[in-house]
Design a protein around this motif. Structure first.
Motif, PDB file in Angstrom:
ATOM      1  N   LYS A   1       0.829  -1.210   0.000  1.00 24.59           N
ATOM      2  CA  LYS A   1       0.000   0.000   0.000  1.00 24.59           C
ATOM      3  C   LYS A   1       0.865   1.263   0.000  1.00 24.59           C
ATOM      4  O   LYS A   1       0.413   2.335  -0.391  1.00 24.59           O
ATOM      5  N   GLN A   2       2.115   1.124   0.472  1.00 27.35           N
ATOM      6  CA  GLN A   2       2.983   2.298   0.629  1.00 27.35           C
ATOM      7  C   GLN A   2       3.919   2.528  -0.552  1.00 27.35           C
ATOM      8  O   GLN A   2       4.753   3.443  -0.516  1.00 27.35           O
ATOM      9  N   ILE A   3       3.804   1.708  -1.599  1.00 26.97           N
ATOM     10  CA  ILE A   3       4.685   1.888  -2.758  1.00 26.97           C
ATOM     11  C   ILE A   3       4.542   3.305  -3.320  1.00 26.97           C
ATOM     12  O   ILE A   3       3.437   3.798  -3.539  1.00 26.97           O
ATOM     13  N   GLY A   4       5.679   3.957  -3.526  1.00 21.72           N
ATOM     14  CA  GLY A   4       5.679   5.324  -4.042  1.00 21.72           C
ATOM     15  C   GLY A   4       5.839   6.385  -2.979  1.00 21.72           C
ATOM     16  O   GLY A   4       6.127   7.551  -3.302  1.00 21.72           O
TER      17      GLY A   4
ATOM     18  N   GLY B   1      12.249   6.114  -2.781  1.00 21.25           N
ATOM     19  CA  GLY B   1      11.147   5.877  -1.866  1.00 21.25           C
ATOM     20  C   GLY B   1      10.788   4.405  -1.784  1.00 21.25           C
ATOM     21  O   GLY B   1      11.592   3.527  -2.115  1.00 21.25           O
ATOM     22  N   VAL B   2       9.570   4.111  -1.371  1.00 18.23           N
ATOM     23  CA  VAL B   2       9.142   2.725  -1.205  1.00 18.23           C
ATOM     24  C   VAL B   2       8.992   2.059  -2.569  1.00 18.23           C
ATOM     25  O   VAL B   2       8.246   2.534  -3.425  1.00 18.23           O
ATOM     26  N   ARG B   3       9.698   0.965  -2.748  1.00 20.43           N
ATOM     27  CA  ARG B   3       9.686   0.273  -4.046  1.00 20.43           C
ATOM     28  C   ARG B   3      10.026  -1.193  -3.841  1.00 20.43           C
ATOM     29  O   ARG B   3      10.497  -1.601  -2.777  1.00 20.43           O
ATOM     30  N   ILE B   4       9.794  -1.994  -4.879  1.00 21.95           N
ATOM     31  CA  ILE B   4      10.166  -3.407  -4.865  1.00 21.95           C
ATOM     32  C   ILE B   4      11.448  -3.572  -5.671  1.00 21.95           C
ATOM     33  O   ILE B   4      11.561  -3.047  -6.783  1.00 21.95           O
TER      34      ILE B   4
END
Length: 349
Positions: free
Chosen positions: A239-242, A328-331
């Protein structure tokens, strides 16, 4: 020439008082016993038995050891040895805090906290702590053997409504609570614990669950509960990706790597404290075959294993999700050149 100084400090803490008596007497509960029967047999009262054994109710179980006399009340003795490994850096002309923090893969907040800096002012020649890694060893001290009133053996029977767990070396209330799907508050209440201190060999009541005496949750239920918790963790993380990177950030307005892990696990239902990457590494249980939901850790430099600078949540298939300082938040993939050369290992909360 860059200088890195590593120091190791060791502190021994006496974690509980010595209190044992050679006149101690205990009784092992047999099938069919109750508090009233035991009190009458040993010429005492139910209220005294409950007080001596910190019982919140009249519930007892087979093979439970009860203190019968005042002299039998003992406290386990153990020494906790804590070792802290610290790496320092000598400030050079042209250095500034955020530059040093980025160099060692730590947050600005960690750098300021470790060095008790209230502002951003530093000077050439100043020594700064740039990493802290610690471990804790619990040494169980010998205890006097207390004679028991009754040495008869009986078949192990545990009421279906009550399950127990024997504390092992390295356990904590938080870890036991998560493993058993109960809260720390309930665990402390059920066992009349006034603090979070527990000791190796201690028997804890877990409550109404499928736990067997002295064992973790039965395999099928443990797997089912674990899968559900992992699904919640991964769902919250994605949910926090980006969300952008922010040093010391631990909310959807901005995360650093450890703040991201803290937020995700907390919102997935875990009771977790806001800690640094290196502290999460120290507290976690080492795993050799990582599974989704485990934590993955990295060092700031190739081939270095002594400094923890970054962490993320493993998703499986060599993928992990994290709060990157650049994107930032990423895979990302563990097999990416940058991460592959800096991978330290996996831990489980």
């Amino acid at each position: 020439m860059k200088k890195h100084i590593v120091t190791i400090s060791t502190a021994a803490i006496l974690s509980s008082a010595f209190a044992s008596s050679t006149m101690a007497s205990t009784y092992t509960v047999k099938s069919g016993d109750n508090l009233s029967k035991i009190a009458n047999t040993h010429h005492t009262t139910v209220s005294k038995l409950k007080r001596l054994n910190n019982l919140a109710s009249d519930l007892i179980h087979t093979n439970q050891k009860l203190t019968i006399s005042e002299n039998a009340k003992t406290a386990a003795s153990q020494i906790t040895v804590e070792k802290t490994k610290t790496t320092t850096y000598t400030v050079k002309k042209g250095d500034y805090l955020i530059k040093i923090a980025n160099k060692y893969g730590i947050s600005l907040a960690e750098l300021q906290s470790w060095n008790k800096l209230k502002g951003h002012l530093i000077y050439p020649g100043q020594k700064l702590t740039v990493s802290k890694n610690g471990n804790k060893t619990i040494i169980e001290l010998p205890k006097n053997d207390a004679p028991t009133i009754n040495n008869e053996t009986s078949t192990t029977q545990t009421p279906a409504a009550v399950s127990t767990y024997i504390v092992k070396n390295g356990d904590s209330l938080w870890a036991i609570a998560n493993k058993s799907s109960v809260s720390v508050t309930d665990l402390k209440s059920l066992n009349n614990l006034k603090s979070d201190v527990i000791y190796t060999g201690q028997t804890l009541k877990i409550g109404k669950s499928t736990l067997k005496p002295s064992e973790a949750v039965a395999t099928s239920d443990r797997t089912e509960n674990a899968d559900k918790r992992v699904d919640r963790v991964i769902s919250e993380a994605k949910k926090q990706i980006g969300v952008p990177y922010s040093w010391a950030g631990s909310s959807p307005s901005g995360f650093d790597c450890s703040g991201f892990v803290y937020y995700v696990f907390k919102n997935a239902g875990y009771q977790i404290s806001r800690l640094s990457s290196s502290t999460y590494y120290d507290l976690g249980k080492k795993v050799t075959s990582p599974r989704p939901g485990d934590l993955v850790f990295f060092s700031p430099n190739e081939g270095s294993k002594s400094v923890i600078s970054h962490m993320g949540i493993y998703l499986g298939d060599r993928q992990f999700i994290h709060a990157s300082s650049s994107k930032g938040v990423r895979i990302s993939s563990i097999d990416e050149s940058y991460f592959k050369k800096r991978l330290i290992g996996f831990k489980q909360l």
